[in-house]
Design a protein around this motif. Sequence first.
Motif, mmCIF file in Angstrom:
data_model
loop_
_atom_site.group_PDB
_atom_site.id
_atom_site.type_symbol
_atom_site.label_atom_id
_atom_site.label_comp_id
_atom_site.label_asym_id
_atom_site.label_seq_id
_atom_site.Cartn_x
_atom_site.Cartn_y
_atom_site.Cartn_z
ATOM 1 N N ASP A 175 1.106 -1.222 -0.174
ATOM 2 C CA ASP A 175 0.012 0.124 -0.087
ATOM 3 C C ASP A 175 0.858 1.080 -0.192
ATOM 4 O O ASP A 175 1.640 1.320 0.980
ATOM 5 C CB ASP A 175 -0.884 -0.089 1.164
ATOM 6 N N GLN A 221 -14.073 2.952 2.270
ATOM 7 C CA GLN A 221 -13.742 3.308 3.739
ATOM 8 C C GLN A 221 -14.574 4.287 4.469
ATOM 9 O O GLN A 221 -14.664 5.400 3.904
ATOM 10 C CB GLN A 221 -12.271 3.651 3.943
ATOM 11 N N GLY A 232 -14.495 -0.263 10.377
ATOM 12 C CA GLY A 232 -15.565 -0.764 11.427
ATOM 13 C C GLY A 232 -15.521 -2.600 11.377
ATOM 14 O O GLY A 232 -16.335 -3.116 11.919
ATOM 15 N N SER A 245 -7.563 -1.708 12.000
ATOM 16 C CA SER A 245 -7.448 -1.597 13.202
ATOM 17 C C SER A 245 -7.085 -3.016 13.998
ATOM 18 O O SER A 245 -6.251 -3.066 15.022
ATOM 19 C CB SER A 245 -8.474 -0.921 13.770
HETATM 20 C C1 LIG Z 1 -2.480 2.065 12.294
HETATM 21 C C2 LIG Z 1 -3.142 2.487 10.788
HETATM 22 C C3 LIG Z 1 -2.449 3.082 9.906
HETATM 23 C C4 LIG Z 1 -2.928 3.136 8.560
HETATM 24 N N1 LIG Z 1 -2.257 3.486 7.654
HETATM 25 C C5 LIG Z 1 -2.806 3.490 6.318
HETATM 26 C C6 LIG Z 1 -1.932 3.790 5.146
HETATM 27 O O1 LIG Z 1 -0.765 4.095 5.265
HETATM 28 N N2 LIG Z 1 -2.540 3.561 3.928
HETATM 29 C C7 LIG Z 1 -3.758 3.191 3.743
HETATM 30 O O2 LIG Z 1 -3.988 2.931 2.562
HETATM 31 N N3 LIG Z 1 -4.476 3.019 4.867
HETATM 32 C C8 LIG Z 1 -3.956 3.252 6.119
HETATM 33 N N4 LIG Z 1 -4.927 2.635 7.224
HETATM 34 C C9 LIG Z 1 -6.325 2.692 6.772
HETATM 35 C C10 LIG Z 1 -6.326 1.113 6.540
HETATM 36 O O3 LIG Z 1 -5.943 0.590 5.359
HETATM 37 C C11 LIG Z 1 -7.878 0.671 6.765
HETATM 38 O O4 LIG Z 1 -8.669 1.068 5.479
HETATM 39 C C12 LIG Z 1 -8.562 1.022 7.881
HETATM 40 O O5 LIG Z 1 -7.746 0.640 8.854
HETATM 41 C C13 LIG Z 1 -10.084 0.226 7.935
HETATM 42 O O6 LIG Z 1 -10.850 0.654 8.858
HETATM 43 P P1 LIG Z 1 -10.599 -0.029 10.514
HETATM 44 O O7 LIG Z 1 -9.459 0.510 11.056
HETATM 45 O O8 LIG Z 1 -11.816 0.175 11.114
HETATM 46 O O9 LIG Z 1 -10.556 -1.727 10.058
HETATM 47 C C14 LIG Z 1 -4.520 2.916 8.235
HETATM 48 C C15 LIG Z 1 -5.063 2.213 9.355
HETATM 49 C C16 LIG Z 1 -4.568 2.088 10.710
HETATM 50 C C17 LIG Z 1 -5.264 1.440 11.783
#
Ligand SMILES: Cc1cc2nc3c(=O)[nH]c(=O)nc-3n(C[C@H](O)[C@H](O)[C@H](O)COP(=O)(O)O)c2cc1C
Length: 376
Positions: free
Chosen positions: A66, A192, A226, A248
């Motif tokens: 990513d 998202q 979520g 998460s």
């Molecule tokens: C610690 C963390 C860092 C993240 N950094 C990125 C990132 O660098 N690039 C990206 O596409 N998404 C990033 N995301 C978003 C995730 O790809 C994902 O879309 C998101 O966590 C989904 O929601 P959730 O946290 O409820 O599972 C990050 C999420 C977290 C929790």
Amino acid sequence: MHTPLCGELGIEFPIFAFTHCRDVVVAVSKAGGFGVLGAVGFTPEQLEVELNWIDEHIGDHPYGVDIVIPNKYEGMDSNLSAEELTKMLQSMVPQETLDFGRKILTDHGVPLPEGDDNALQLLGWTEATATPQVEIALQHPKVTLIANALGTPPADMIAHIHDAGRKVAALCGSPAQARKHADAGVDIIIAQGGEGGGHCGEVGSIVLWPQVVKEVAPIPVLAAGGIGSGQQIAAALALGAQGAWSGSQWLMVEEAENTAVQQAAYAKASSRDTVRSRSFTGKPCRMLRNDWTEAWEKEGNPAPLGMPLQYMVSGMAVAATHKYPDETVDVAFNPVGQVVGQLTKVEKSAAVIERWVQEYLDATGTLEQFNEAANA
Ligand SMILES: Cc1cc2nc3c(=O)[nH]c(=O)nc-3n(C[C@H](O)[C@H](O)[C@H](O)COP(=O)(O)O)c2cc1C
């Protein structure tokens, strides 16, 4: 739990795990899901080391990388090299803002990192810095998917990734962004919702997912924001998604690099303890609320700069928190979604996949029972 996308990617379950930890990528892909390594924090040289390690440990399973090329950022039209762009952006950071960031850290007794760690760093937040990461990823045949956050990848990059026989995914927070991705030839759209960890829009997942599915059909959509159980995956698939993309949950697994103190903070947090804040990256990003995020909200204090300038200020906080993770929880960059309220224990990655599959089967089984009872 199987969708057409599983066949296309050669995976058992449509469970996509975003993580910064190579061990989690390997554990998830080996358990039948699809691990995706977040590259933004790695230099091209570091990324090469991580991908070599993954290749050695992942067997025949595929995985993803990513990157972050935002649609809008300071200096995006400059056509400068990464080095020149860094210099130009460094000169744009107001001293007052930098001093304010430093003061928050010193007020919390956090030693300011020395040397390179304290320099105003750019990392992979621009096309100039993300392009070499893509080049490296494409040299690794098991990387079958490149995902981009915060915007539609440039047309020549999409063509280049396709020429190398890999798929392109991109995150979105609205049907309009999804449409731009689809028109540009993106293969998989990740919708998202605003409750998700990291950069996100304002619209909640249950409202957003079906709108994006309708907008881009028949392009497959992954549901993000979520998801921390198989019931939530059942809901995502019922709303038309072909899989779940989560972030998460993977902070709360044994293979993650997060320390016990950090994981205890997640376990204690409720769904109301996160905030969408611009204080680390310059764009709204959901994270645990703490003294750093609050300080940038207070009237009279400097406002956060745009992307990527704000990270050139907050980067020293991130470097400090990497160095002293347990002492810096009050000022640390802790992206996490509202789902943190249901993450109460640390599990093995494979156990999470197994649990999600079982919960999904239980949830869909319950629906079938309702149908059978209604038809009896
Ligand atoms: C610690 C963390 C860092 C993240 N950094 C990125 C990132 O660098 N690039 C990206 O596409 N998404 C990033 N995301 C978003 C995730 O790809 C994902 O879309 C998101 O966590 C989904 O929601 P959730 O946290 O409820 O599972 C990050 C999420 C977290 C929790």
